[in-house]
Design a protein around this motif. Structure first.
Motif, mmCIF file in Angstrom:
data_model
loop_
_atom_site.group_PDB
_atom_site.id
_atom_site.type_symbol
_atom_site.label_atom_id
_atom_site.label_comp_id
_atom_site.label_asym_id
_atom_site.label_seq_id
_atom_site.Cartn_x
_atom_site.Cartn_y
_atom_site.Cartn_z
ATOM 1 N N UNK A 1 53.000 43.167 41.464
ATOM 2 C CA UNK A 1 52.268 41.906 41.422
ATOM 3 C C UNK A 1 53.243 40.731 41.393
ATOM 4 N N UNK A 2 54.311 40.864 40.615
ATOM 5 C CA UNK A 2 55.320 39.805 40.567
ATOM 6 C C UNK A 2 55.977 39.578 41.916
ATOM 7 N N UNK A 3 56.241 40.644 42.653
ATOM 8 C CA UNK A 3 56.831 40.528 43.989
ATOM 9 C C UNK A 3 55.858 39.849 44.950
ATOM 10 N N UNK B 1 30.217 47.951 39.323
ATOM 11 C CA UNK B 1 28.813 48.307 39.169
ATOM 12 C C UNK B 1 27.914 47.080 39.206
ATOM 13 N N UNK B 2 27.175 46.959 40.327
ATOM 14 C CA UNK B 2 26.189 45.888 40.477
ATOM 15 C C UNK B 2 26.778 44.500 40.244
ATOM 16 N N UNK B 3 28.094 44.361 40.396
ATOM 17 C CA UNK B 3 28.795 43.089 40.221
ATOM 18 C C UNK B 3 28.777 42.583 38.781
ATOM 19 N N UNK B 4 28.174 43.338 37.863
ATOM 20 C CA UNK B 4 28.123 42.904 36.468
ATOM 21 C C UNK B 4 29.429 43.199 35.749
ATOM 22 N N UNK B 5 30.130 44.213 36.203
ATOM 23 C CA UNK B 5 31.392 44.609 35.594
ATOM 24 C C UNK B 5 32.442 44.744 36.687
ATOM 25 N N UNK B 6 33.693 44.616 36.281
ATOM 26 C CA UNK B 6 34.791 44.805 37.217
ATOM 27 C C UNK B 6 35.744 45.868 36.692
ATOM 28 N N UNK B 7 36.325 46.600 37.623
ATOM 29 C CA UNK B 7 37.268 47.643 37.248
ATOM 30 C C UNK B 7 38.598 47.026 36.832
ATOM 31 N N UNK B 8 39.397 47.734 36.024
ATOM 32 C CA UNK B 8 40.711 47.206 35.639
ATOM 33 C C UNK B 8 41.546 46.871 36.884
ATOM 34 N N UNK B 9 42.063 45.649 36.928
ATOM 35 C CA UNK B 9 42.911 45.229 38.031
ATOM 36 C C UNK B 9 42.179 44.635 39.220
ATOM 37 N N UNK B 10 40.849 44.657 39.205
ATOM 38 C CA UNK B 10 40.088 44.138 40.336
ATOM 39 C C UNK B 10 40.228 42.621 40.410
ATOM 40 N N UNK B 11 40.728 42.115 41.530
ATOM 41 C CA UNK B 11 40.988 40.675 41.667
ATOM 42 C C UNK B 11 41.272 40.340 43.122
ATOM 43 N N UNK B 12 41.333 39.046 43.469
ATOM 44 C CA UNK B 12 41.680 38.650 44.844
ATOM 45 C C UNK B 12 43.080 39.089 45.260
ATOM 46 N N UNK B 13 43.962 39.341 44.292
ATOM 47 C CA UNK B 13 45.331 39.741 44.615
ATOM 48 C C UNK B 13 45.404 41.158 45.172
ATOM 49 N N UNK B 14 44.480 42.005 44.772
ATOM 50 C CA UNK B 14 44.439 43.397 45.246
ATOM 51 C C UNK B 14 45.815 44.063 45.154
ATOM 52 N N UNK B 15 46.384 43.979 43.953
ATOM 53 C CA UNK B 15 47.753 44.473 43.759
ATOM 54 C C UNK B 15 47.818 45.925 43.311
ATOM 55 N N UNK B 16 46.696 46.489 42.931
ATOM 56 C CA UNK B 16 46.688 47.852 42.441
ATOM 57 C C UNK B 16 45.485 48.597 42.979
ATOM 58 N N UNK B 17 45.552 49.907 42.968
ATOM 59 C CA UNK B 17 44.417 50.719 43.417
ATOM 60 C C UNK B 17 43.324 50.643 42.370
ATOM 61 N N UNK B 18 42.172 50.128 42.743
ATOM 62 C CA UNK B 18 41.048 49.972 41.818
ATOM 63 C C UNK B 18 40.212 51.223 41.815
ATOM 64 N N UNK B 19 39.945 51.734 40.570
ATOM 65 C CA UNK B 19 39.112 52.926 40.467
ATOM 66 C C UNK B 19 39.930 54.181 40.370
#
Length: 308
Positions: free
Chosen positions: A198-200, A290-308
């Motif tokens: 993410x820093x890179x 899930x239904x946009x009510x919750x987000x997985x760890x790391x989920x963001x516009x940066x998409x720096x990690x595998x979500x899920x």
């Protein structure tokens, strides 16, 4: 003469080609790198692997405890300081550490959007729901299926007040709580393995255009990364300390005969069910949460990690 000049020129070129010698590593930097490496080794083991190890450990430890009478020690006393001030308040300690970690990290990878930070924190509400629900179920089962050793006495509280023993199926609340804590920490901190990446990404000036991110948001995220990373590292160290403590107390709860093998194994299944329900069913409902009510760890516009 010409050959001498040629050799001199070649020597000068070689000297220019040599890379400068890096400055000596400060002892403090070495200690920081060493500590963070150890913490990553502790925290970033795959959660599925941890589940297998915890299940096998509880089963094998419980069977051995039934076969071998271990000597009584300070840790076998339920009133020991680790049990009274850490295990019994285990979810509170875990909640405190994970709140700090999620708040700091999501503020970085969500580019300073506090609304997104709040959504990420909702996962802890889900964990708290499972903790409260399962503890209530454990207490309910013990009260419903139990009987008092004294004749004519009904109810656990009345039985204990009369100095009798309550005989029931007491699922190990400690084993459930400790594994619930461990799996929650494991799932939440696993994004840290991609923190350097993410820093890179924040150093790439073309990234906002490639990921359709506003330049102002990108610059805010880069600033947050530089400011908060030292504090995030401290939080990671604290999380690793609690991971080791919870695993140590899980061993103690397993090898001493506070509960039967079936009661401990049932507690393991309950904790794993909570993890599966949260991180594999609810958060795994769709690729975007899930239904946009919750987000997985790391989920963001940066998409720096595998979500899920």
């Amino acid at each position: 003469m010409a050959s001498t000049r040629g050799s001199t020129k070649k020597s000068a070129d070689k000297t220019q080609e040599k890379k400068p010698v890096p400055p000596p590593t400060h002892i403090g930097d070495f200690i920081v790198v060493f500590v963070m490496t150890v913490c990553k080794k502790i925290l970033l083991v795959d959660t599925s692997v941890k589940i297998g190890l915890y299940f096998a450990g509880v089963v094998i430890g419980s069977v051995l405890a039934d076969m071998i009478q271990l000597p009584r020690t300070y840790l076998s006393n339920k009133d020991n300081v680790f049990n009274q001030y850490f295990v019994k308040l285990g979810w509170g300690w875990t909640l405190l550490v994970l709140t700090a970690f999620i708040t700091q990290t999501s503020y970085v990878y969500c580019l300073g959007k506090t609304s997104s930070v709040k959504i990420h924190l909702l996962r802890l509400c889900m964990g708290t729901f499972w903790w409260y629900t399962m503890v209530s179920i454990i207490n309910y089962i013990e009260n419903v299926v139990g009987v008092c050793s004294g004749k004519g006495i009904i109810g656990k509280d009345a039985c204990i007040k009369n100095g009798k023993s309550w005989l029931g199926f007491e699922i190990s609340g400690h084993v459930f709580l400790l594994i619930h804590n461990l799996l929650s920490i494991s799932e939440e901190v696993k994004i840290f393995k991609d923190w350097k990446r993410l820093g890179e990404m924040f150093e790439d000036p073309d990234l906002p255009k490639n990921k359709d991110i506003k330049m102002s948001d990108f610059l805010q995220g880069r600033k947050n990364y530089r400011v908060l990373t030292p504090y995030i590292n401290i939080t990671v160290v604290v999380a690793a300390v609690f991971m080791v403590l919870w695993e140590f107390m899980l061993i103690i709860s397993t090898i001493y005969r506070f509960h039967t093998t079936s009661q401990k194994v049932t507690a393991v299944f309950m904790a794993v069910a909570c993890w599966f329900g949260s991180y594999r069913l609810i958060l795994g409902y769709s690729k975007t949460g899930s239904l946009k009510l919750l987000q997985k760890p790391g989920e963001s516009p940066m998409k720096f990690t595998k979500v899920g």
